[in-house]
Scaffold this active site. Sequence first.
Site, mmCIF file in Angstrom:
data_model
loop_
_atom_site.group_PDB
_atom_site.id
_atom_site.type_symbol
_atom_site.label_atom_id
_atom_site.label_comp_id
_atom_site.label_asym_id
_atom_site.label_seq_id
_atom_site.Cartn_x
_atom_site.Cartn_y
_atom_site.Cartn_z
ATOM 1 N N GLN A 128 -37.399 11.837 -24.739
ATOM 2 C CA GLN A 128 -35.680 12.221 -24.455
ATOM 3 C C GLN A 128 -36.159 14.143 -23.981
ATOM 4 O OE1 GLN A 128 -33.171 13.228 -27.155
ATOM 5 N NE2 GLN A 128 -31.071 14.181 -26.385
ATOM 6 N N GLY A 129 -35.812 13.795 -22.585
ATOM 7 C CA GLY A 129 -36.521 15.446 -21.628
ATOM 8 C C GLY A 129 -34.884 16.374 -21.891
ATOM 9 N N GLU A 246 -25.399 9.815 -30.548
ATOM 10 C CA GLU A 246 -25.999 10.840 -31.616
ATOM 11 C C GLU A 246 -25.743 10.802 -32.629
ATOM 12 O OE1 GLU A 246 -29.701 13.698 -31.588
ATOM 13 O OE2 GLU A 246 -28.021 14.022 -30.320
#
Length: 392
Positions: A128-129, A246
């Site tokens: 994840q960036g 999430e």
Amino acid sequence: MKLGFSQAEEQFRAECAAWLQSQLNGDFADIKGLPGMNSMIERRKDWEQRLAENRWSVIGWPEEWGGRNATIAQQVIFAEEYARAGGPNRANHIGVELAGPTILAFGTEEQKAKFLPGIANGTQIWCQGYSEPNAGSDLANVRTKARLEGDEWVVNGQKVWTSLAHYSDWIFVVARSEEGSKGPKGLTFLMMDMHQPGVEVRPIEQINGDAEFNETFFEDARCPADSLIGTPGDGWRVAMGLLAFERGVSTLGQQMGFRNELDAIIAAAKTNGLDKDAVIRQRIAKAEIGLRLMRYGALRMLSHADSAQIDGAALTYKIQWATWRRDLGELAMDVLGQAGEIAEGDAYEWSALPNMFLFGRSDTIYGGTNQIQRNIIAERGLGLPREPRGDK
């Protein structure tokens, strides 16, 4: 509280529990209960593929993309049985729980066909960036830039705390694509190949000696124009949708992992006699109450009609579990005493607890610090005035 599962759902529980037990006491006994995310990487990848071969990898996905069309109840059951059986932390957690659901919700059919099979079968590992040196908890302050050149996006900038980047194949990146834009406007959500010139990964050593986190640098790194999710400038909406995933079913599995940690602390207290100490008993009871409250909150989140929206329960969940687990680590050390100074050794029964204490210090920092979580609850949940942020 006990969920009222049907007879068919209990049969499903027996099926997945039997399969997990057979695998984790058989071919994959060497990674049973393996803590963290950074050890025995190749075996973890093998495990991802074994899950996929038996259609346990992404059970909530549609069958056409490698799933089982599992109901929420079935997903909850599998998450709980996975943790109960001692399943290791998933090497492709970010792909399975974040990237995949985001592509399913916001991607085109062509993007689904390109990315979902690799995520489902465990051959395409994702990271994840999001966070940057000046855009951690304040994600809207992203400075990594993306510009469109012909049929490619060219990306320059830096991401930090990029978990698993050192063995990932793909990364989703939030980048600023509109010159002069500020805050959440002008951001674009891109999917990029990690194995290309212009992408450099540098590990960051943690307090427990591991290096799960990384810095990731982009210098004229590229991805095809159709690798963006949504439209140019629409990245904030997609990024927020991803954060809602999430807080999904995986939270129940996370809590079963917490259950295992608390049970280990109770066992240690019984071993050294501290289960008779009134203060320790009170703290264990408080931890038990907190864990049950988190379960109720997770069930509330799962009952929300729109899984791509963040409701009140989801807004409070991060600070709730992070604070609870930080305190659990401190309880573990107080129970173990001098034995808590040892974190390695095959014959050492409690080695996971010191590591949990050390890693747990980061729980209240990554994914938005506790302080930022309180701001989010105040502003988005309660509608209070925004904190002054200055001109960015």
